[in-house]
Design a protein around this motif. Structure first.
Motif, PDB file in Angstrom:
ATOM      1  N   PRO A  95      12.354  -9.521 -11.800  1.00  0.00           N
ATOM      2  CA  PRO A  95      12.552  -8.531 -10.726  1.00  0.00           C
ATOM      3  C   PRO A  95      11.250  -7.997 -10.111  1.00  0.00           C
ATOM      4  N   GLU A  96      10.091  -8.271 -10.759  1.00  0.00           N
ATOM      5  CA  GLU A  96       8.841  -7.733 -10.223  1.00  0.00           C
ATOM      6  C   GLU A  96       8.555  -8.332  -8.843  1.00  0.00           C
ATOM      7  N   HIS A  97       8.789  -9.622  -8.702  1.00  0.00           N
ATOM      8  CA  HIS A  97       8.612 -10.271  -7.402  1.00  0.00           C
ATOM      9  C   HIS A  97       9.474  -9.591  -6.341  1.00  0.00           C
ATOM     10  N   THR A  98      10.729  -9.328  -6.677  1.00  0.00           N
ATOM     11  CA  THR A  98      11.663  -8.716  -5.729  1.00  0.00           C
ATOM     12  C   THR A  98      11.201  -7.317  -5.330  1.00  0.00           C
ATOM     13  N   ARG A  99      10.747  -6.544  -6.301  1.00  0.00           N
ATOM     14  CA  ARG A  99      10.309  -5.164  -6.039  1.00  0.00           C
ATOM     15  C   ARG A  99       9.157  -5.140  -5.040  1.00  0.00           C
ATOM     16  N   LEU A 100       8.148  -6.009  -5.241  1.00  0.00           N
ATOM     17  CA  LEU A 100       6.978  -5.985  -4.383  1.00  0.00           C
ATOM     18  C   LEU A 100       7.239  -6.636  -3.025  1.00  0.00           C
ATOM     19  N   ARG A 101       8.003  -7.733  -3.015  1.00  0.00           N
ATOM     20  CA  ARG A 101       8.298  -8.395  -1.739  1.00  0.00           C
ATOM     21  C   ARG A 101       9.074  -7.454  -0.807  1.00  0.00           C
ATOM     22  N   ARG A 102       9.960  -6.654  -1.397  1.00  0.00           N
ATOM     23  CA  ARG A 102      10.775  -5.722  -0.609  1.00  0.00           C
ATOM     24  C   ARG A 102       9.914  -4.748   0.191  1.00  0.00           C
ATOM     25  N   THR A 103       8.742  -4.407  -0.309  1.00  0.00           N
ATOM     26  CA  THR A 103       7.923  -3.388   0.355  1.00  0.00           C
ATOM     27  C   THR A 103       7.339  -3.876   1.686  1.00  0.00           C
ATOM     28  N   VAL A 104       7.312  -5.196   1.923  1.00  0.00           N
ATOM     29  CA  VAL A 104       6.656  -5.701   3.133  1.00  0.00           C
ATOM     30  C   VAL A 104       7.633  -6.313   4.139  1.00  0.00           C
ATOM     31  N   THR A 105       8.916  -6.286   3.847  1.00  0.00           N
ATOM     32  CA  THR A 105       9.870  -6.960   4.736  1.00  0.00           C
ATOM     33  C   THR A 105       9.843  -6.388   6.156  1.00  0.00           C
ATOM     34  N   SER A 106       9.601  -5.086   6.298  1.00  0.00           N
ATOM     35  CA  SER A 106       9.619  -4.480   7.634  1.00  0.00           C
ATOM     36  C   SER A 106       8.461  -4.952   8.498  1.00  0.00           C
ATOM     37  N   SER A 107       7.429  -5.557   7.881  1.00  0.00           N
ATOM     38  CA  SER A 107       6.282  -6.043   8.657  1.00  0.00           C
ATOM     39  C   SER A 107       6.534  -7.398   9.295  1.00  0.00           C
ATOM     40  N   PHE A 108       7.665  -8.030   8.962  1.00  0.00           N
ATOM     41  CA  PHE A 108       7.918  -9.381   9.464  1.00  0.00           C
ATOM     42  C   PHE A 108       9.278  -9.507  10.149  1.00  0.00           C
ATOM     43  N   THR A 109       9.812  -8.393  10.609  1.00  0.00           N
ATOM     44  CA  THR A 109      11.075  -8.435  11.342  1.00  0.00           C
ATOM     45  C   THR A 109      10.842  -9.011  12.742  1.00  0.00           C
ATOM     46  N   ALA A 110      11.940  -9.426  13.393  1.00  0.00           N
ATOM     47  CA  ALA A 110      11.835  -9.928  14.764  1.00  0.00           C
ATOM     48  C   ALA A 110      11.242  -8.858  15.684  1.00  0.00           C
ATOM     49  N   ARG A 111      11.630  -7.608  15.461  1.00  0.00           N
ATOM     50  CA  ARG A 111      11.097  -6.518  16.286  1.00  0.00           C
ATOM     51  C   ARG A 111       9.589  -6.393  16.116  1.00  0.00           C
ATOM     52  N   ARG A 112       9.113  -6.473  14.864  1.00  0.00           N
ATOM     53  CA  ARG A 112       7.672  -6.357  14.616  1.00  0.00           C
ATOM     54  C   ARG A 112       6.923  -7.521  15.258  1.00  0.00           C
ATOM     55  N   MET A 113       7.499  -8.730  15.222  1.00  0.00           N
ATOM     56  CA  MET A 113       6.854  -9.878  15.849  1.00  0.00           C
ATOM     57  C   MET A 113       6.757  -9.678  17.366  1.00  0.00           C
ATOM     58  N   ARG A 114       7.802  -9.116  17.974  1.00  0.00           N
ATOM     59  CA  ARG A 114       7.761  -8.851  19.423  1.00  0.00           C
ATOM     60  C   ARG A 114       6.679  -7.829  19.749  1.00  0.00           C
ATOM     61  N   GLU A 115       6.513  -6.837  18.894  1.00  0.00           N
ATOM     62  CA  GLU A 115       5.479  -5.826  19.117  1.00  0.00           C
ATOM     63  C   GLU A 115       4.075  -6.423  19.003  1.00  0.00           C
ATOM     64  N   LEU A 116       3.907  -7.353  18.073  1.00  0.00           N
ATOM     65  CA  LEU A 116       2.592  -7.953  17.843  1.00  0.00           C
ATOM     66  C   LEU A 116       2.199  -8.960  18.903  1.00  0.00           C
TER      67      LEU A 116
END
Length: 399
Positions: A95-116
Motif C-alpha cells: 500500500p505504500e506505493h498507493t499512498r504516495l502515488r495518490r498525492t500527485v494524481t491532481s498534477s496530471f489531470t486533463a485539466r492540469r495538462m490544458r493549463e500547462l
C-alpha cells in the motif's frame, strides 16, 4: 572511467537500425518468450519478451518492485548502502506505493495538462528561437530535445529560473549507466541537494507547481524528504525519456520521409503519431524488474520465489502477435495499448505529460523548420551504449 561492460540483453539494440530491438531479443520472442539470461556480473534473471506476458507480469502482485535491488541492472555497482529514496514510489509496492502515488494524481489531470499547454508552447518557441539564432548546423539534442522537456518538467514542479539553470548544468554532466559509482553518487548528491533546497523554500512560500501543491495539500502527511524524493523522481524520469524520444523520433521521421511530410502537413494526426512514436521507439528498453515473492508461472516457465524478472518493453512493442506489421512506422496507426509507459499500478503516471510535450514539440519544430533534415550522413550519428534510456548522443540538423 566508464566500466568496460557488455550491454545486457534487455537493453540490446540492432546495430543495423537504431530504432529496432536486437536480434537476440527477436529470437527470444519467437522461441522462448520468458528467457533465462545471465547478466555480465554473473547474476541470473528472466527476460520477458512478448506483449501478453509483459502485461501479465506487470499486473501480477506476486512480482515485487520493492524487493528488487536498485542495482540489479548495474554491473559492477555494489548495492551496499543503496536504498530507495523516500517518495520514490516506482520502487515500492502497495500500500505504500498507493499512498504516495495518490498525492500527485491532481498534477496530471486533463485539466492540469490544458493549463500547462500554453506555458509549454512558450518554452518550445523560446528554445527554437535560440536554435535559430545558433543557426545551422545545430545539434538538435543540445539546442532543443534535451532542454525542452527538462524545462517543461521544471514548470510542472514549480522550480525557479535559478533552479532550472542549475539542473540543466547538472544533467549536462550525466555519464549514463556506465558511470563509476563515485560519478553516479556525485551527480545524485548534487541533484538531491537542489531538490531539498527547493522543497525547503516552498515550505515557506508554496507556489502553484507540484511541489507547492504537495506542501499545501499533503504537507501534514509528507515530510520534506518524501516531497523531495517524489519531485526528484519526476524530474529524472520526465526529462531523459522525453528528450531521447524527441531525438530518436526526429531521426525516425528522417528515415521515413513520407511520415515526416504527413506529420508536418496534417496536424490532425498528432494524437496517433505520438502514441506510435512511443511504441516504435520504446526508448526505455526495459524497466528495472520485479522479484518473485512466491513461485509464479509465466509463459510456460516457473519463476521461483526470489528470482528476478525484467520486462523487455522495446521488443514487446514490436510483437507481431499483437501489432500488425510492427516494424513499420505508421503515424495513423490506431493506438493498441503500447507498453512504453508500462502497465498496471506502476503505469507511468506522467504519460499524459509526455504525450503533451511530444505533441507540442513536434508540431513546433516542423512548423518553424519545415525543411529540417540531417546535416551529416545517417551513419555518422552516434548512439548511447549501455544506458537505461536509448538515444542519440548528438543530432546535427540543418534547415
Amino acid at each position: 572511467m566508464p566500466l568496460d561492460i557488455e550491454t545486457p540483453l534487455p537493453y540490446q539494440r540492432d546495430h543495423r537500425c537504431p530504432f529496432d530491438p536486437g536480434p537476440a531479443l527477436r529470437d527470444a520472442q519467437r522461441t522462448a518468450p520468458v528467457h533465462r539470461y545471465r547478466l555480465p556480473d554473473g547474476q541470473d534473471i528472466w527476460v520477458v519478451t512478448r506483449y501478453e506476458e509483459v502485461r501479465r507480469m506487470l499486473t501480477d502482485p506476486r512480482l515485487s518492485s520493492a524487493r528488487t535491488p536498485l542495482t540489479l541492472m548495474l554491473p559492477g555497482v555494489d548495492d551496499t548502502g543503496v536504498r530507495v529514496s523516500p517518495g520514490s514510489f516506482v520502487n515500492m509496492d502497495p500500500p505504500e506505493h498507493t499512498r504516495l502515488r495518490r498525492t500527485v494524481t491532481s498534477s496530471f489531470t486533463a485539466r492540469r495538462m490544458r493549463e500547462l499547454a500554453p506555458r509549454l508552447e512558450r518554452i518550445a518557441e523560446d528554445r527554437l528561437d535560440a536554435m535559430e539564432r545558433t543557426g545551422p548546423p545545430a545539434d538538435f539534442m543540445t539546442e532543443f530535445a534535451s532542454p525542452f522537456p527538462l524545462l517543461a518538467i521544471c514548470e510542472l514542479l514549480g522550480l525557479t529560473e535559478e533552479q532550472r539553470a542549475e539542473y540543466l548544468r547538472i544533467t549536462a554532466m550525466a555519464p549514463g549507466l556506465a558511470a563509476t559509482p563515485e560519478e553516479a553518487q556525485e551527480l545524485l548528491t548534487a541533484a538531491g541537494r537542489l531538490m531539498s533546497d527547493a522543497v525547503a523554500a516552498q515550505r515557506e512560500a508554496p507556489g502553484d507547481g507540484m511541489i507547492g501543491m504537495l506542501v499545501k495539500e499533503h504537507g501534514h502527511e509528507l515530510d520534506d524528504e518524501e516531497i523531495a524524493g517524489i519531485s526528484s523522481m519526476f524530474l529524472t524520469a520526465g526529462f531523459d525519456t522525453v528528450a531521447n524520444t524527441l531525438g530518436l523520433g526526429l531521426l525516425a521521421l528522417f528515415d521515413n520521409p513520407g511520415q515526416l511530410a504527413l506529420l508536418r502537413d496534417e496536424p490532425a494526426v498528432l494524437d496517433t503519431a505520438v502514441e506510435e512514436l512511443m511504441r516504435y521507439l520504446s526508448v526505455i528498453s526495459a524497466t528495472g524488474g520485479r522479484t518473485a515473492t512466491e513461485d509464479v508461472e509465466l509463459g510456460g516457465v516457473t519463476i521461483k520465489a526470489g528470482e528476478y524478472v525484467v520486462p523487455a518493453l522495446a521488443v514487446a512493442n514490436r510483437d507481431p502477435a499483437h501489432f500488425d506489421d510492427p516494424d513499420r512506422l505508421d503515424l495513423t496507426r490506431t493506438p493498441a495499448q503500447q507498453v512504453g509507459f508500462g502497465h498496471g499500478v506502476h503505469r507511468c503516471i506522467g504519460g499524459a505529460m509526455t504525450l503533451l510535450e511530444m505533441r507540442i514539440a513536434f508540431s513546433a519544430v516542423l512548423r518553424r523548420f519545415p525543411g529540417i533534415r540531417l546535416a551529416v550522413p545517417p551513419e555518422d550519428v552516434r548512439y548511447r551504449g549501455y544506458d537505461m534510456v536509448h538515444g542519440a548522443l548528438a543530432i546535427p540538423v540543418t534547415w
